[in-house]
Write an enzyme that holds these catalytic residues in place. Structure first.
Site, mmCIF file in Angstrom:
data_model
loop_
_atom_site.group_PDB
_atom_site.id
_atom_site.type_symbol
_atom_site.label_atom_id
_atom_site.label_comp_id
_atom_site.label_asym_id
_atom_site.label_seq_id
_atom_site.Cartn_x
_atom_site.Cartn_y
_atom_site.Cartn_z
ATOM 1 N N HIS B 77 -17.245 -5.771 3.124
ATOM 2 C CA HIS B 77 -16.884 -6.080 4.504
ATOM 3 C C HIS B 77 -16.291 -4.853 5.185
ATOM 4 C CE1 HIS B 77 -13.183 -6.918 2.268
ATOM 5 N NE2 HIS B 77 -12.506 -6.742 3.389
ATOM 6 N N HIS B 79 -13.374 -3.956 6.477
ATOM 7 C CA HIS B 79 -12.009 -3.435 6.406
ATOM 8 C C HIS B 79 -11.998 -2.054 5.755
ATOM 9 C CE1 HIS B 79 -9.856 -7.559 6.852
ATOM 10 N NE2 HIS B 79 -10.059 -6.952 8.009
ATOM 11 N N ASP B 81 -9.969 -0.586 3.845
ATOM 12 C CA ASP B 81 -9.656 -0.465 2.424
ATOM 13 C C ASP B 81 -10.867 -0.826 1.559
ATOM 14 O OD1 ASP B 81 -9.349 -3.033 3.345
ATOM 15 O OD2 ASP B 81 -7.801 -3.581 1.908
ATOM 16 N N HIS B 82 -11.976 -1.180 2.225
ATOM 17 C CA HIS B 82 -13.211 -1.451 1.488
ATOM 18 C C HIS B 82 -14.351 -0.521 1.882
ATOM 19 C CE1 HIS B 82 -12.063 -5.196 -0.669
ATOM 20 N NE2 HIS B 82 -11.092 -5.136 0.232
ATOM 21 N N HIS B 166 -13.240 -14.675 5.207
ATOM 22 C CA HIS B 166 -12.397 -13.484 5.334
ATOM 23 C C HIS B 166 -12.490 -12.794 6.693
ATOM 24 C CE1 HIS B 166 -9.790 -10.340 4.005
ATOM 25 N NE2 HIS B 166 -10.706 -9.417 4.237
ATOM 26 N N ASP B 187 -13.194 -9.338 -0.504
ATOM 27 C CA ASP B 187 -12.130 -10.264 -0.105
ATOM 28 C C ASP B 187 -12.795 -11.530 0.386
ATOM 29 O OD1 ASP B 187 -10.434 -8.299 -0.745
ATOM 30 O OD2 ASP B 187 -9.840 -7.778 1.298
ATOM 31 N N GLU B 212 -11.095 -10.475 -6.113
ATOM 32 C CA GLU B 212 -9.845 -9.930 -5.592
ATOM 33 C C GLU B 212 -8.734 -10.899 -5.954
ATOM 34 O OE1 GLU B 212 -8.105 -10.640 -2.170
ATOM 35 O OE2 GLU B 212 -9.427 -12.142 -1.335
ATOM 36 N N HIS B 423 -7.631 -5.670 -7.098
ATOM 37 C CA HIS B 423 -7.081 -5.743 -5.760
ATOM 38 C C HIS B 423 -5.889 -6.674 -5.713
ATOM 39 C CE1 HIS B 423 -7.666 -5.590 -1.265
ATOM 40 N NE2 HIS B 423 -8.113 -4.424 -1.627
#
EC number: 3.1.27.-
Lengths: 656, 610
Positions: B77, B79, B81-82, B166, B187, B212, B423
């Site tokens: 996705h 975000h 952090d991904h 998410h 996530d 996660e 995670h």
């Protein structure tokens, strides 16, 4: 493997495939050409229609004045229009496990099948197919229900009477099975059975068969289907297109290596080039508007209309039509326009990349924003007050028998300034116009059918090379009107297997193999031996488990001997673990003799026979008959010797 | 720091475990399965400003280029952090293979990357960061994924995406090579919220489920309660004339909270202004409109009549509004108060205890968001200044992660054979690990960054069985399988090139062009039995019948007894009519039985046989 053909309409197919214990219905097309035999359903009272004379046979014996009306020499049934359903008697439709829908035009008979045949299965379709299919059904129901007709004509269907009627009523088939439209409740119930699938999604049916939709390039979410097991593959090709319009391009390569390819939904206008027709559409439209006339475009609420609007978006400014109002009238006009914008995943690459900007993929959003295109749910309400002429109206139904289009026919038909432009290929325009004759308005016929033509399909088939092709019989001969055009038919080797309504075909299919899984423990216990370079063999004795049509082989564990309390015989008979392996090879004389000698058997008398040798083991009084394809050991009363000899012989043979 | 997971066939050695140290900062997982290497997500750590913010790819690149090593990269996705390290990985380290992500992720991810690049490079003046052009070049390598579509990466590797909730476009992926498979969740969220649906996966029974575990121990109270709490807090603050700051990321949680406030304002007839910072709002909402098929069922159903993403009460924010008197609510980016507008507004409002900041999501270590949530009241700012935090700090967990209950629910859905938690924070993961192992009796791993976990799989071998053989065996077992009577089958497995075919032995001979060699045995047994030949034969028949239960024994009219295919004949001895000679003849296939019979008959017939 069998194919039951329930529809004779090549572009609105309904076939049932029986394949490996599953029964799969391929499409559920509703033949709506039957409505051409009916009088149009006007939205507001039409004096002209109500004054049409009743039809009376020449000798006056048949007088169905309530049911049959005559207009310009043709006879029409004055009743709620009825549709020709897929055949329901050929097989028990309650046994159908799944229905695979290829596009929203080919699912219009769904409520008749799912609601009234005892069907308990699942329907598979893509999301756009479901959503737009729902809109088209909703539109159909609204068209019918908002102008209810009190009477339902049935007398004319009497065989004796129908025989006396003039054509084409006389020749209409299965009129007793024709049905009125379904209700919204039936639509909702039918569509609740739909399970959504995405392109290239693999759906397992009972573990036996895997089905998978492929992009067919014809309309939003339209698909062809692959129906396969591990060893057999059937491709079902329904409406497909290789032209670049709005949908995702057709996936051709996945159709490769099919044993059988069922081919339906080719273009109904093999001689009309869609691009040329689009050009003609625009120029006729512009000409009429400039002369102060109105343009009526009978159309479906989804599909080609998106391309027409896109074409006009580019065309209107150049053609100075910027101020001409465009109206799209349908109970589902708004929904159709909105839905078209949210299916980015299902669109061609160009349109997809627009969404990333983010911009709506279709330019009709801009036409609406700039007020050039307006949509209304019907001619009643806002439309009647906002409506300006000259204008362009897109509205349904293309058969001209129901929907808002009937009103515009009555309104504009008398003036030669106006033009009706036919773009949908499903209905003969002359038949569609018949109950409006005599007409003063201009008629232009620009059928746009983007489905595969014969040239494209033969190229495609050369590419994907199916072993056998099944198709409607119409594709195996040139169209009647152009009997000399041998290029307008399928010529294949081997020739395609034709079908017609009610055909039952045995598909030429020999299943030879099935997938089975050897569990790790058994796999580890196998002892392969190389029998030829690159070829190894292993004998397998295992327990077969079959569950949900999946087969696994498990290691055979010897059943432990349960000690019995009372033993009637001193020895238990051997547990039947199954036969020993077959043997192959030959026992060479010299080498065998040498082996015997090594084991202390020296007195051997060898006698030559026609097929080999007889070895007489004199000390042991035992005979061994050695032949090319057999060995016979005759040994009495000496079990240890017999087993030794057996093992010596086995040394020379391969086991399998 | 990369998790490396290796799936090995028939591996017997225990799982290798090295190092330790879990955290929530970034996701980047490397999976080796059936000889294929797949990178799952390529995130960046928001808490660091140095090299540590990107994953350490030297682990892979020491042996050559990424492109040669990796078969594909999958992004779950948008975000950061991904996906934040994606342009760094593809353009600066160098990777030219396919990158898979869903359409919405493909649309939104470059915008967030560009946004972040601007903050980092233009505002903070950092160098050694990817450029706009690199983001564009990177996105050219992206292949869009549709939900449930099976994508064949190559002949052996296939991937399939599932809906993860998410954020818009979030996906879980099922990765399959041969009969081995892994599911990676990214996530996900198991309960539908105001704009997204719940994650769903079918019973795909993967060898390994990588989940996660951000909220590994939390069993969160019902969504409604949290929403009510949130609205109550906002409302109270507004009532007493305070300003409310809600730091969010432009896409995702922000839309859900906007829908929530919009309906609340409407219902309560509130007049205080709600603002949304940055020009991204309009655009962000537009994405939601175009990708409406990815939202929840309710929004999808009504979108033609009323588009939930057209807000009446929420207006665009201008920097100058922050100093306006009176109450207001401001949504500002980014969500962890580590940079940008949300941080600026925070600094302005922090000194007034009437104001409030609501942190609606998780904050990584090192960010101001994380610090104030931990109760820190004095913050060191750049340039040695300190900031006194007097405003109310509230944490409302709106971030849509699965909680412990959700994770267990997903395990129940997918039925994995092994489980791996990433995670999350070590202590919380340990707790969940215990629960999982107890409830599902499957192995649960929790690797540290940079650690390798090997998971043993035990795949069965697919073989093509000849239908004749299969049908023969199925017919023997009768139409309904009887669990007490296993259906045994015998055949020959032919291994040729890459094909495995199981056929009957006869067919194997034929296919390989081999001759059959018949091995027969004949054995004479003498027997004392003072009866006529035919009586003796009948006595033998009766005897065998009583001994050999479950065998086919026939007394044929031509004067033979057949046991299965073993022939027994009787003749009298020329010298003594009471001595009978039995002739037994059998083929090698019946060796066991033949041997048994000859021994049995040698012992004579029991008396009392009629």
């Amino acid at each position: 493997m069998k194919l039951y053909c329930l529809s004779g309409h090549p572009t609105l197919p309904c076939n049932v495939l029986k394949f490996k214990s599953t029964t799969i219905m391929l499409d559920c097309g509703l033949d709506t050409t039957s409505v051409l035999n009916f009088l149009p359903l006007p939205l507001v009272h039409s004096p002209r229609l109500s004054k049409l004379p009743s039809w009376v046979s020449k000798d006056g014996t048949i007088n169905l004045e309530k049911e049959l009306k005559e207009c310009a020499g043709r006879v029409f049934v004055d009743s709620q229009p009825e549709f020709c359903l897929p055949e329901r008697e050929l097989l028990d439709l309650s046994t159908v496990d799944v229905i695979l829908v290829s596009n929203y035009h080919c699912m219009m008979a769904l409520p008749y099948i799912t609601e009234h045949t005892g069907f308990t299965g699942t329907v598979y379709a893509t999301e756009p197919t479901l959503q737009i299919g729902r809109l088209l059904m909703e539109e159909l129901v609204t068209f019918m229900e908002r102008v209810p007709k009190a009477q339902s004509a049935t007398c004319w269907k009497n065989k004796e009477i129908q025989r006396m009627l003039p054509g084409p009523l006389k020749d209409a088939v299965d009129v007793w099975t024709w049905k009125r439209s379904y209700s919204m409740q039936e639509v909702n119930s039918a569509l609740s059975k739909v399970q959504l699938v995405g392109y290239s999604q693999k759906v397992e049916l009972f573990g036996a068969v895997q089905v998978s939709p492929l992009s067919s390039g014809y309309s939003l979410g339209s698909s062809n289907w692959i129906i396969q097991s591990h060893h057999e593959k059937v491709s079902y090709v329904s409406g497909s297109s290789l032209l670049t319009t709005h949908p995702q391009p057709m996936d051709q390569s996945s159709l490769k290596n099919s044993d059988v390819l069922i081919l339906t939904g080719l273009t109904q206008m093999p001689t009309a080039n869609p691009d040329g027709m689009l050009g003609e559409f625009c120029s006729n439209l512009a000409m009429t508007i400039r002369a102060g006339g109105n343009v009526l475009v009978p159309c479906y609420s989804s599909g080609v209309i998106y391309d027409l609007l896109e074409c006009l978006y580019q065309f209107i400014d150049n053609a100075n039509l910027g101020t001409t109002p465009f109206y799209f009238i349908s109970p589902v006009a708004n929904s159709s326009l909105e839905f078209s914008q949210i299916f980015a995943e299902w669109l061609c690459h160009n349109k997809q990349s627009k969404v990333y900007l983010p911009e709506p993929p279709f330019p009709h959003a801009e036409l609406i924003q700039t007020n050039k295109l307006k949509h209304y749910s019907s001619i009643h309400g806002d439309f009647s007050s906002e409506f300006r002429q000259p204008c362009v109206v897109f509205t349904g139904h293309p058969s001209l028998r129901f929907g808002d289009v009937v009103h515009f026919m009555e309104l504009w038909g008398k003036s030669s300034l106006n033009t009706i432009i036919f773009t949908e290929p499903d209905f003969s325009y002359l038949d569609a116009l018949a109950p409006y004759q005599p007409l003063a308005m201009k008629c232009v016929y620009c059928p746009i059918d983007t489905r595969l033509n014969f040239h494209q399909v033969s190229k495609l088939l050369k590419e994907v090379q199916p072993l056998h092709v099944v198709c409607p019989e119409q594709y195996t001969q040139p169209p009647q009107s152009q009997a000399h055009r041998s290029d307008l038919m399928l010529e294949l080797h081997p020739p395609p297997m034709p079908y017609r309504r009610c055909s039952v075909l045995n598909l030429p299919f020999r299943r030879r193999y099935e997938r089975v899984y050897i569990l790790p423990e058994l796999a580890n216990s196998l002892v392969p031996s190389e029998i030829k370079p690159g070829v190894s063999l292993a004998t397998v004795s295992a327990v077969l488990h079959s569950k949900d049509n999946k087969h696994t082989l498990q290691r055979l564990h010897a059943i432990p001997n349960v000690p019995k309390k009372r033993k009637r015989v001193p020895e238990e008979p051997p547990v039947l673990l199954g036969p020993k392996p077959l043997l192959s090879g030959a026992v060479p004389l010299e080498a065998f003799l040498a082996t015997l000698q090594k084991h202390g058997i020296t007195e051997v008398k060898v006698e030559e026979t026609a097929d080999g040798h007889i070895l007489h083991l004199q000390a042991e009084d035992t005979l061994i008959q050695l032949e090319e394809d057999g060995t016979h050991i005759v040994c009495d009363n000496n079990e240890p010797l017999r087993t030794t000899l057996r093992d010596l012989v086995l040394r020379f043979l391969q086991r399998l | 720091m990369i998790h490396k997971l290796t799936l090995q066939d028939h591996a017997t050695q225990p799982h290798t475990v090295r190092g330790a140290g879990q955290d929530v900062g970034r996701s980047c997982i490397l999976v080796s399965i059936g000889g294929k290497n797949i990178m799952l997500d390529c995130g960046m750590h928001m808490g660091y400003n140095d090299d540590r913010r990107f994953p350490d790819f030297s682990y892979i690149t020491q042996n050559g280029r990424l492109t040669e090593f990796l078969d594909c990269v999958i992004i779950s996705h948008f975000h950061l952090d991904h996906c934040g390290a994606l342009p760094f990985m593809s353009e600066m380290v160098g990777y030219d293979g396919p990158i898979y992500m869903t359409h919405p992720t493909k649309a939104i991810c470059p915008i967030l990357l560009e946004d972040f690049r601007k903050i980092t490079v233009d505002k903070k003046g950092e160098t050694n960061f990817f450029t706009s052009q690199m983001i564009k070049d990177c996105m050219k390598k992206v292949v869009p994924l549709n939900l449930h579509q099976t994508v064949q990466v190559d002949d052996e590797l296939e991937i399939k995406a599932y809906y993860a909730g998410h954020v818009l476009g979030a996906a879980m992926v099922h990765i399959k090579v041969g009969s081995e498979s892994v599911v990676y969740t990214g996530d996900y969220n198991m309960t539908p919220d105001r704009h997204l649906g719940a994650a769903w996966i079918d019973k795909c029974r993967p060898d390994l489920l990588i989940s996660e575990s951000t909220y590994a121990t939390t069993i969160r109270d019902s969504k409604r309660c949290r929403e009510r709490d949130f609205l109550k807090k906002v409302h109270e603050s507004i009532e007493r004339g305070g300003k409310v700051l809600i730091p969010v990321f432009a896409l995702g949680r922000a839309q859900e909270l906007c829908i929530l406030l919009e309906t609340f304002w409407e219902r309560m007839n509130l007049k205080a202004p709600i603002y949304f910072s940055t020009g991204l709002t309009e655009k962000a909402n537009h994405y939601y409109k175009l990708f409406i098929t990815w939202t929840n069922q309710k929004i999808r159903k009504t979108f033609v009549q009323r588009n939930m993403f057209e807000f009446k009460h929420i207006k665009a924010f201008d920097r100058s509004y922050a100093d306006n008197p009176g109450p207001m609510v401001v949504f500002a980016t980014p969500g962890m108060l580590h940079a940008g507008q949300s941080l600026q507004i925070f600094k302005k409002w922090a000194g007034n205890e009437k104001n409030m900041v609501i942190m609606p999501g998780y904050c990584v270590q090192g960010t101001i968001g994380h610090k104030i949530l931990n109760g820190q009241r004095k913050l060191e700012m750049e340039g040695r200044s300190t900031l006194d935090v007097k405003l109310q700090v509230e944490y409302m967990s709106f971030s849509a992660h699965a909680d412990a209950k959700g994770i267990m629910q997903l395990i129940r859905m997918a039925e994995p054979r092994n489980m791996l938690l990433v995670h999350g924070e070590a202590v919380k993961m340990e707790f969940l690990k215990g629960k999982i192992e107890q409830e599902f009796s499957i192995d649960c791993h929790m690797p540290a960054n940079g650690e390798t976990v090997a998971v043993t799989t035990n795949p069965s071998v697919p073989v093509d069985i000849s239908l004749n053989l299969l049908k023969r065996e199925m017919a023997l077992g009768g139409p309904l399988p009887d669990p007490k009577k296993p259906r045994t089958m015998h055949g020959t497995l032919i291994m040729k090139e890459n094909s495995l075919k199981l056929v009957s032995s006869e067919q194997a001979l034929k296919e390989l062009g081999l001759n059959e060699h018949q091995l027969r045995f004949t054995c004479r047994v003498q027997l004392q039995d003072p009866h006529s030949d035919s009586d003796t034969l009948h006595r033998i028949y009766t005897h065998l019948k009583s001994v050999l239960k479950g065998y086919t024994i026939q007394h044929l009219p031509d004067g033979t007894v057949m046991v299965e295919s073993i022939v027994i004949k009787v003749s009298s001895c020329a010298e003594d009519a009471n001595t009978k000679v039995l002739l037994l003849s059998w083929s090698y296939q019946d060796e066991d039985l033949g041997s048994f019979l000859s021994t049995l008959l040698k012992k004579g017939l029991p008396s009392g046989l009629c």
